[in-house]
Design a protein around this motif. Structure first.
Motif, PDB file in Angstrom:
ATOM      1  N   LYS A  91       0.353  -9.541  -1.172  1.00  0.00           N
ATOM      2  CA  LYS A  91       0.572 -10.780  -1.916  1.00  0.00           C
ATOM      3  C   LYS A  91       1.406 -10.517  -3.177  1.00  0.00           C
ATOM      4  CE  LYS A  91      -3.560 -12.975  -0.089  1.00  0.00           C
ATOM      5  NZ  LYS A  91      -4.893 -13.566  -0.361  1.00  0.00           N
ATOM      6  N   ALA A  92       1.186  -9.368  -3.790  1.00  0.00           N
ATOM      7  CA  ALA A  92       2.007  -8.988  -4.940  1.00  0.00           C
ATOM      8  C   ALA A  92       3.465  -8.852  -4.517  1.00  0.00           C
ATOM      9  CB  ALA A  92       1.497  -7.679  -5.535  1.00  0.00           C
ATOM     10  N   LYS A  93       3.681  -8.257  -3.347  1.00  0.00           N
ATOM     11  CA  LYS A  93       5.043  -8.092  -2.826  1.00  0.00           C
ATOM     12  C   LYS A  93       5.696  -9.449  -2.576  1.00  0.00           C
ATOM     13  CE  LYS A  93       7.683  -6.092   1.025  1.00  0.00           C
ATOM     14  NZ  LYS A  93       8.306  -7.384   1.406  1.00  0.00           N
ATOM     15  N   ALA A  94       4.926 -10.406  -2.072  1.00  0.00           N
ATOM     16  CA  ALA A  94       5.478 -11.735  -1.797  1.00  0.00           C
ATOM     17  C   ALA A  94       5.961 -12.408  -3.082  1.00  0.00           C
ATOM     18  CB  ALA A  94       4.428 -12.599  -1.102  1.00  0.00           C
ATOM     19  N   VAL A  95       5.237 -12.206  -4.179  1.00  0.00           N
ATOM     20  CA  VAL A  95       5.665 -12.766  -5.462  1.00  0.00           C
ATOM     21  C   VAL A  95       6.949 -12.085  -5.929  1.00  0.00           C
ATOM     22  CG1 VAL A  95       5.060 -13.103  -7.888  1.00  0.00           C
ATOM     23  CG2 VAL A  95       3.312 -13.391  -6.115  1.00  0.00           C
ATOM     24  N   LEU A  96       6.999 -10.767  -5.814  1.00  0.00           N
ATOM     25  CA  LEU A  96       8.215 -10.044  -6.202  1.00  0.00           C
ATOM     26  C   LEU A  96       9.403 -10.499  -5.362  1.00  0.00           C
ATOM     27  CD1 LEU A  96       6.929  -6.366  -6.655  1.00  0.00           C
ATOM     28  CD2 LEU A  96       7.327  -8.088  -8.425  1.00  0.00           C
ATOM     29  N   VAL A 110       1.440  -4.985 -13.588  1.00  0.00           N
ATOM     30  CA  VAL A 110       0.521  -4.468 -14.599  1.00  0.00           C
ATOM     31  C   VAL A 110      -0.707  -3.935 -13.872  1.00  0.00           C
ATOM     32  CG1 VAL A 110      -0.915  -5.003 -16.598  1.00  0.00           C
ATOM     33  CG2 VAL A 110       1.340  -6.069 -16.351  1.00  0.00           C
ATOM     34  N   ASP A 111      -0.986  -2.666 -14.082  1.00  0.00           N
ATOM     35  CA  ASP A 111      -2.122  -2.013 -13.437  1.00  0.00           C
ATOM     36  C   ASP A 111      -2.795  -1.117 -14.469  1.00  0.00           C
ATOM     37  OD1 ASP A 111      -3.615  -1.976 -11.148  1.00  0.00           O
ATOM     38  OD2 ASP A 111      -2.461  -0.423 -10.134  1.00  0.00           O
ATOM     39  N   LEU A 134       1.477   0.449 -21.731  1.00  0.00           N
ATOM     40  CA  LEU A 134       2.355   1.605 -21.663  1.00  0.00           C
ATOM     41  C   LEU A 134       3.481   1.296 -20.681  1.00  0.00           C
ATOM     42  CD1 LEU A 134      -0.473   4.279 -21.394  1.00  0.00           C
ATOM     43  CD2 LEU A 134       0.677   3.464 -23.466  1.00  0.00           C
ATOM     44  N   PRO A 135       4.715   1.084 -21.142  1.00  0.00           N
ATOM     45  CA  PRO A 135       5.807   0.715 -20.241  1.00  0.00           C
ATOM     46  C   PRO A 135       6.312   1.917 -19.448  1.00  0.00           C
ATOM     47  CG  PRO A 135       6.646   0.938 -22.467  1.00  0.00           C
ATOM     48  CD  PRO A 135       5.157   1.142 -22.554  1.00  0.00           C
ATOM     49  N   GLU A 136       6.579   1.679 -18.178  1.00  0.00           N
ATOM     50  CA  GLU A 136       7.094   2.756 -17.326  1.00  0.00           C
ATOM     51  C   GLU A 136       8.076   2.173 -16.312  1.00  0.00           C
ATOM     52  OE1 GLU A 136       5.373   5.751 -13.902  1.00  0.00           O
ATOM     53  OE2 GLU A 136       4.204   5.516 -15.747  1.00  0.00           O
ATOM     54  N   GLU A 137       9.262   2.750 -16.251  1.00  0.00           N
ATOM     55  CA  GLU A 137      10.269   2.294 -15.296  1.00  0.00           C
ATOM     56  C   GLU A 137       9.999   2.933 -13.939  1.00  0.00           C
ATOM     57  OE1 GLU A 137      14.411   1.504 -16.634  1.00  0.00           O
ATOM     58  OE2 GLU A 137      14.903   3.119 -15.218  1.00  0.00           O
ATOM     59  N   THR A 138       9.952   2.103 -12.902  1.00  0.00           N
ATOM     60  CA  THR A 138       9.643   2.626 -11.577  1.00  0.00           C
ATOM     61  C   THR A 138      10.149   1.674 -10.504  1.00  0.00           C
ATOM     62  OG1 THR A 138       7.868   3.607 -10.248  1.00  0.00           O
ATOM     63  CG2 THR A 138       7.385   1.509 -11.302  1.00  0.00           C
ATOM     64  N   ASP A 139      10.116   2.114  -9.265  1.00  0.00           N
ATOM     65  CA  ASP A 139      10.425   1.273  -8.111  1.00  0.00           C
ATOM     66  C   ASP A 139       9.155   0.487  -7.778  1.00  0.00           C
ATOM     67  OD1 ASP A 139      10.641   0.269  -5.465  1.00  0.00           O
ATOM     68  OD2 ASP A 139      12.089   1.817  -4.934  1.00  0.00           O
ATOM     69  N   LEU A 140       9.172  -0.816  -8.020  1.00  0.00           N
ATOM     70  CA  LEU A 140       7.966  -1.627  -7.847  1.00  0.00           C
ATOM     71  C   LEU A 140       7.489  -1.650  -6.398  1.00  0.00           C
ATOM     72  CD1 LEU A 140       8.730  -4.674 -10.178  1.00  0.00           C
ATOM     73  CD2 LEU A 140       7.553  -2.537 -10.724  1.00  0.00           C
ATOM     74  N   TYR A 141       8.423  -1.708  -5.469  1.00  0.00           N
ATOM     75  CA  TYR A 141       8.038  -1.756  -4.059  1.00  0.00           C
ATOM     76  C   TYR A 141       7.430  -0.423  -3.613  1.00  0.00           C
ATOM     77  CZ  TYR A 141      10.414  -6.237  -3.674  1.00  0.00           C
ATOM     78  OH  TYR A 141      10.781  -7.550  -3.832  1.00  0.00           O
ATOM     79  N   ALA A 142       7.958   0.670  -4.130  1.00  0.00           N
ATOM     80  CA  ALA A 142       7.380   1.980  -3.810  1.00  0.00           C
ATOM     81  C   ALA A 142       5.964   2.082  -4.365  1.00  0.00           C
ATOM     82  CB  ALA A 142       8.258   3.091  -4.389  1.00  0.00           C
ATOM     83  N   TYR A 143       5.753   1.509  -5.551  1.00  0.00           N
ATOM     84  CA  TYR A 143       4.410   1.527  -6.144  1.00  0.00           C
ATOM     85  C   TYR A 143       3.425   0.762  -5.263  1.00  0.00           C
ATOM     86  CZ  TYR A 143       0.694   1.253  -9.630  1.00  0.00           C
ATOM     87  OH  TYR A 143      -0.505   1.373 -10.279  1.00  0.00           O
ATOM     88  N   LEU A 144       3.848  -0.398  -4.771  1.00  0.00           N
ATOM     89  CA  LEU A 144       2.963  -1.204  -3.928  1.00  0.00           C
ATOM     90  C   LEU A 144       2.647  -0.510  -2.606  1.00  0.00           C
ATOM     91  CD1 LEU A 144       4.359  -4.818  -4.484  1.00  0.00           C
ATOM     92  CD2 LEU A 144       2.291  -3.796  -5.447  1.00  0.00           C
ATOM     93  N   ARG A 145       3.600   0.249  -2.087  1.00  0.00           N
ATOM     94  CA  ARG A 145       3.337   0.964  -0.832  1.00  0.00           C
ATOM     95  C   ARG A 145       2.271   2.038  -1.005  1.00  0.00           C
ATOM     96  NH1 ARG A 145       9.052   0.298  -0.195  1.00  0.00           N
ATOM     97  NH2 ARG A 145       9.471   2.366  -1.087  1.00  0.00           N
ATOM     98  N   LYS A 146       2.085   2.510  -2.227  1.00  0.00           N
ATOM     99  CA  LYS A 146       1.111   3.569  -2.497  1.00  0.00           C
ATOM    100  C   LYS A 146      -0.255   3.032  -2.929  1.00  0.00           C
ATOM    101  CE  LYS A 146       4.683   6.838  -4.018  1.00  0.00           C
ATOM    102  NZ  LYS A 146       5.212   7.612  -5.182  1.00  0.00           N
TER     103      LYS A 146
END
Length: 273
Positions: A91-96, A110-111, A134-146
Motif C-alpha cells: 500500500k505504501a508503494k501504491a501511494v508512491l 518515515v520509519d 534523521l534524514p537519509e537519501e535512499t531508493d524508496l522502492y528498494a527499502y519497501l522490498r526489504k
C-alpha cells in the motif's frame, strides 16, 4: 474520578516558536498536582518525542506519549512501548506510484526516527530537523522490498498547494489507508487505524479512564480523530475550520496567546471551576 488530557504539540501546546510558554508549563504543573493523567500526542517519532520532553524538561509531568500520529504508545512510568497498525509495503508503494510523476511533491518514507527520501536537499534537511527526524537519501522502492511494513508515507510540498494535495489524496485507489495534513506543507498516509483517535482510546484503556473523562486538544486534521473520540474534544482558536466544526468546543485564544493553558485553567482545574 480519574481524568486524562491528551495534547497535540505543534500549534496547540507549543508556541509558533516551538516552545512551551511559562503559562503552559504552569498549567501542566497544576494538572499534575490535580491528579490528571497527562499525555503528549504528535506525528513525531517516539524517539523524537522523548528528545523533546527531555529538552523541555517536562518529563516528570508527563505520564504517556503517543508518537507517529497515535501509532506508538509509551507509558513513561513503566517504560512499556507498543507500535500498532503499521502500513503494509504494497500500500505504501501504491501511494508512491500515484505521486511518482508529480514534480511538486517530495516523497518520503518515515520509519522509526528516520525520514527516507529520494533527494536530500537543504529544504528536506531543515524540515526533518524541525521534527527531529534523521534524514537519509535512499531508493524508496528498494527499502519497501526489504520491509513488510513501514510507519507511514510522508509527502512534502509548498504550503500554497495544500488544497490541491487534499483533492489529489482523495483520488488514490487504495483501500485501508488514511490520509491527512499534519502541517501546511506535509501530508501523511498510514494504516487506516493508525491515528490519534485509536491511540487515545488505547491510552485511556491502559490507564482505566472512561472516554467521557478524556480531554483532547488539537488544531489540524490529523488531530480530528482524537478530538472526536474524546469526551471533551477541543480545537484551538488557530485551528483548521474543518476541525473547529467537529470539535465540542474551541479555545478563545490561539497557541501564541496561551489558549490551551487558559482553557485548562477555566474548564479543567478545580481552582478554575
Amino acid at each position: 474520578m480519574d481524568r486524562l488530557i491528551a495534547m497535540d504539540l505543534d500549534n496547540t501546546l507549543l508556541t509558533s516558536a516551538k516552545t512551551i510558554s511559562p503559562a503552559s508549563l504552569e498549567a501542566l504543573q497544576m494538572l499534575k498536582a490535580d491528579g490528571v493523567i497527562i499525555g503528549l500526542v504528535s506525528g513525531r517519532s517516539m524517539w523524537s518525542l522523548q528528545q523533546d520532553i527531555s529538552r523541555w524538561q517536562v518529563e516528570p509531568l508527563v505520564d504517556f506519549l503517543l508518537g507517529s500520529n497515535g501509532g506508538v504508545f509509551c507509558d513513561l512510568k513503566t517504560g512499556e512501548e507498543i507500535n500498532r497498525y503499521r502500513l503494509e509495503s504494497n500500500k505504501a508503494k501504491a501511494v508512491l506510484d500515484f505521486y511518482q510523476n508529480v514534480d511538486w511533491v517530495a516523497r518520503c518514507i518515515v520509519d522509526g526516527a528516520t525520514r527516507y527520501t529520494e533527494h536530500l536537499d537543504e529544504a528536506m534537511r531543515k524540515d526533518s530537523e524541525i521534527y527531529h527526524e534523521l534524514p537519509e537519501e535512499t531508493d524508496l522502492y528498494a527499502y519497501l522490498r526489504k520491509h513488510d511494513t513501514v510507519d507511514k508515507i510522508l509527502l512534502m510540498f509548498d504550503a500554497a498547494r495544500l488544497t490541491e494535495m487534499e483533492r489529489s489524496a482523495k483520488q488514490i485507489p487504495v483501500e485501508g489507508i488514511s490520509s491527512y495534513s499534519s502541517a501546511a506543507n506535509l501530508y501523511e498516509f498510514s494504516h487506516k487505524l493508525r491515528n490519534k483517535g485509536t491511540g487515545l482510546q488505547y491510552a485511556a484503556e491502559h490507564f482505566h479512564v472512561p472516554m467521557e473523562n478524556v480531554w483532547a486538544f488539537g488544531d489540524a486534521t490529523n488531530d480530528l480523530a482524537m478530538i472526536e473520540a474524546a469526551g471533551h474534544g477541543i480545537c484551538m482558536a488557530n485551528g483548521y475550520e474543518t476541525v473547529k466544526q467537529k470539535a465540542d468546543d474551541v479555545t478563545r485564544y490561539t497557541n501564541d496567546e496561551d489558549g490551551l493553558a487558559r482553557y485548562v485553567q477555566a474548564h479543567m482545574l478545580e481552582a478554575g471551576a
